[in-house]
Design a protein around this motif. Structure first.
Motif, short mmCIF file in Angstrom:
data_model
loop_
_atom_site.label_atom_id
_atom_site.label_comp_id
_atom_site.label_asym_id
_atom_site.label_seq_id
_atom_site.Cartn_x
_atom_site.Cartn_y
_atom_site.Cartn_z
N PHE A 63 -38.13 50.23 3.48
CA PHE A 63 -37.71 49.80 2.26
C PHE A 63 -36.17 49.58 2.36
N ARG A 64 -35.52 50.80 3.02
CA ARG A 64 -34.10 50.73 2.80
C ARG A 64 -33.55 49.94 4.20
N PHE A 65 -34.09 49.88 5.53
CA PHE A 65 -33.67 49.29 6.59
C PHE A 65 -34.78 48.39 7.27
N GLY A 66 -35.68 48.17 6.73
CA GLY A 66 -36.66 47.23 7.18
C GLY A 66 -37.71 47.76 7.99
N ASN A 67 -38.99 46.97 8.08
CA ASN A 67 -39.90 47.57 8.96
C ASN A 67 -39.57 47.60 10.45
N LYS A 68 -38.77 46.69 10.84
CA LYS A 68 -38.65 46.80 12.37
C LYS A 68 -37.89 48.11 12.74
N ARG A 69 -36.60 48.29 12.08
CA ARG A 69 -36.05 49.48 12.33
C ARG A 69 -36.77 50.73 11.97
N ALA A 70 -37.76 50.82 11.06
CA ALA A 70 -38.59 52.10 10.76
C ALA A 70 -39.57 52.26 11.87
N ILE A 71 -40.09 51.34 12.30
CA ILE A 71 -41.28 51.13 13.68
C ILE A 71 -40.38 51.76 14.91
N MET A 72 -39.20 51.38 15.25
CA MET A 72 -38.40 51.60 16.23
C MET A 72 -37.72 53.14 16.26
N PHE A 73 -37.49 53.40 15.15
CA PHE A 73 -36.91 54.89 14.72
C PHE A 73 -37.99 55.89 14.93
N GLY A 74 -39.41 55.45 14.42
CA GLY A 74 -40.31 56.24 14.78
C GLY A 74 -40.89 56.45 16.14
N ASP A 75 -40.84 55.30 17.08
CA ASP A 75 -40.99 55.43 18.37
C ASP A 75 -40.10 56.12 18.86
N LEU A 76 -38.74 56.17 18.43
CA LEU A 76 -37.89 57.00 19.35
C LEU A 76 -37.98 58.37 19.13
N LEU A 77 -38.32 58.97 17.74
CA LEU A 77 -38.59 60.18 17.35
C LEU A 77 -39.80 60.69 18.26
N TYR A 78 -40.72 59.94 18.38
CA TYR A 78 -42.14 60.03 19.17
C TYR A 78 -41.99 60.34 20.52
N SER A 79 -41.21 59.48 21.37
CA SER A 79 -40.72 59.58 22.59
C SER A 79 -40.11 60.55 22.80
N LYS A 80 -38.88 61.18 22.03
CA LYS A 80 -38.30 62.41 22.19
C LYS A 80 -38.88 63.44 22.08
N ALA A 81 -39.92 63.56 21.17
CA ALA A 81 -40.82 64.67 21.06
C ALA A 81 -41.65 64.68 22.18
N TYR A 82 -42.31 63.79 23.11
CA TYR A 82 -42.92 63.83 24.24
C TYR A 82 -42.01 64.67 25.39
N LEU A 83 -40.55 63.93 25.35
CA LEU A 83 -39.95 64.36 26.36
C LEU A 83 -39.67 65.72 26.37
N GLU A 84 -39.62 66.35 25.27
CA GLU A 84 -39.41 67.87 25.07
C GLU A 84 -40.75 68.66 25.34
N LEU A 85 -41.93 68.17 25.06
CA LEU A 85 -43.05 68.46 25.12
C LEU A 85 -43.44 68.81 26.53
N SER A 86 -42.89 67.81 27.49
CA SER A 86 -43.35 68.00 28.83
C SER A 86 -42.71 69.14 29.52
N ASN A 87 -41.75 69.92 28.70
CA ASN A 87 -41.30 71.39 29.41
C ASN A 87 -42.31 72.40 28.78
N PHE A 88 -43.30 72.21 28.01
CA PHE A 88 -44.18 73.44 27.85
C PHE A 88 -45.34 73.66 28.62
N GLU A 89 -46.03 74.75 28.56
CA GLU A 89 -47.26 74.85 29.40
C GLU A 89 -48.54 73.93 29.00
N ASP A 90 -49.45 73.88 29.98
CA ASP A 90 -50.37 72.69 29.85
C ASP A 90 -51.13 72.66 28.77
N LYS A 91 -51.61 73.88 28.32
CA LYS A 91 -52.37 74.06 27.09
C LYS A 91 -51.67 73.34 25.85
N VAL A 92 -50.49 73.82 25.61
CA VAL A 92 -49.71 73.08 24.63
C VAL A 92 -49.50 71.62 24.47
#
Ligand code: FPP
Ligand code: MG
Length: 275
Positions: A63-92
């Motif tokens: 609502f505040r910044f528009g759909n495009k920014r909300a989607i891109m911000f979501g993508d960024l958070l999601y990708s950063k989470a995966y980058l950090e997740l890659s340091n964890f053991e396989d099961k996780v």
């Protein structure tokens, strides 16, 4: 701009559970942050999909910044989470990746089910498992993996907490005030979401009442229709029934809470919460 200025952090139930199970090691804190980033990302996208203006008592990012920014911000958070997740053991890594697939499937199912009236509690439970419970289940399971605790029990605990949490959320859409709920209320049925109380109501009704409930589906109700739906809810104790389903799930969670004081105390809060 700090993240806290952009989006209200909410209850952070997933992070709280992880830290309660796995302690406050750097590894546990990182896992909590990964899960919360994925959760934020999914809510940012969900608010675009649902065209929602309010979340957690504030205007949504879309609502505040528009759909495009909300989607891109979501993508960024999601990708950063995966980058950090890659340091964890396989099961996780596998557990969280699989939960995110479920989460996405759950959102697709939620949309598909809202196309026509759904009276199947089985389909509803499957959808809320995927949409909400899968990530909470993965959170408690992974916290168990990194802290070498009973992962079977913790998985069962998280799954049932997640299911109960979503059921209560769906009940509050009907019973809470907007101030309590921190987002608009009586939205679900209007938006095609047949949540547990509506499913139970429909299946309890006689044919004439069923036809009335169907005529209200996906419609902005006038006062007379709203009052009639309310009296049907009362007649068939739909809200009481929905709380009973949530309470039964909470009991299963309690049996799998490893006798941990915090894990048990959070269960009561889930049932009694108003936001
Ligand atoms: C809120 O449910 C939505 C979810 C719990 C899951 C949303 C999932 C996605 C958008 C797909 C995954 C995306 C990524 C980036 C991982 P709700 O709409 O019932 O609740 P609400 O009333 O709080 O919006
Ligand atoms: Mg939504």
């Amino acid at each position: 701009m700090p993240l806290s200025d952009l989006i209200s952090t909410g209850k952070m139930i997933r992070a709280r559970l992880i830290l309660a199970i796995a302690g406050t090691s750097i590894k546990a804190i990182k896992l909590s942050a990964i899960i919360e980033m994925i959760h934020f990302a999914s809510l940012l996208h969900d608010d675009v999909i649902d065209d929602s203006d309010m979340r957690r008592g504030e205007r949504t990012v879309s609502f505040r910044f528009g759909n495009k920014r909300a989607i891109m911000f979501g993508d960024l958070l999601y990708s950063k989470a995966y980058l950090e997740l890659s340091n964890f053991e396989d099961k996780v890594v596998k557990s969280i990746s699989s939960a995110v697939c479920s989460l996405s499937l759950g959102e697709i199912l939620d949309e598909e089910l809202s196309e026509k009236f759904n009276s199947s509690s089985h389909l509803y439970m499957d959808m809320i498992y995927k949409k909400t419970a899968s990530l909470i289940e993965a959170s408690t399971y992974c916290a168990g993996v990194i802290s070498h605790k009973d992962t079977d029990k913790l998985k069962e605990y998280g799954k049932n907490v997640g299911l109960a949490f979503q059921i209560v959320d769906d009940i509050l859409d009907i019973t809470a005030s907007e101030e309590e709920f921190k987002k608009p209320v009586i939205q679900d049925f209007k938006n095609g979401k047949c949540t547990i109380s509506y499913i139970y109501l429909y299946n309890s009704c006689n044919n004439q009442e069923k036809a009335f409930v169907l005529s209200c589906f996906k419609k902005k109700l006038n006062k007379i229709e709203g009052n009639k739906i309310t009296s049907l809810f009362e007649k068939y104790d739909s809200i009481k029934y929905s709380y009973k389903v949530a309470n039964d799930l909470i009991k299963i969670a309690k049996n799998n809470a490893l006798n941990d004081e915090f894990l048990i105390s959070i269960l009561d809060k889930i049932i009694k919460r108003v936001s």
